[in-house]
Write an enzyme that holds these catalytic residues in place. Sequence first.
Site, PDB file in Angstrom:
ATOM      1  CB  CYS A  69       9.302 -15.111  14.162  1.00 25.94           C
ATOM      2  SG  CYS A  69       8.944 -13.492  13.478  1.00 25.94           S
ATOM      3  CB  CYS A  72       6.590 -13.449  15.794  1.00 23.18           C
ATOM      4  SG  CYS A  72       6.510 -13.772  14.022  1.00 23.18           S
TER       5      CYS A  72
END
Length: 144
Positions: A69, A72
């Site tokens: 991600c 993230c």
Amino acid sequence: MNAPLHLVCPHCHAVNRLPAERLGQAPNCGQCHRPLFDGQPVELDAAAFPRHLARNDIPLLVDFWAPWCGPCRMMAPHFAEAARLLEPRVRLAKVDTEAAPQLGAQYGIRSIPTLALFAGGKEVARQTGAMGAQGIVRWVDSHL
């Protein structure tokens, strides 16, 4: 005198009893002798998560994330900075939803990154999407 706090060591996961007035005095774990707070989020797996959730007497802020991600990964250094700013009032932890998919499912994580704030073992707030360090701190402070 305040009742002692229970704090789970981020290194060996032992539960420590600590007088509340010693919280800000850089306490060490009674078992492994490493710092109970080192200004870094603790990586939690499915085995360690329940202990940190149930046995810490301070709030637990969890970043549910995954290595693939982009947002993230972008938020990771901000989350680490938030750990330096919020400890020892709050324990910050990261849960890799790829490595521990059962935790993502158990907490209904539908998109990442998702921050979940727990107090007294119960979820008290949730926020989805990447945030900067100051935004994380403001968000936590607004819910505690």
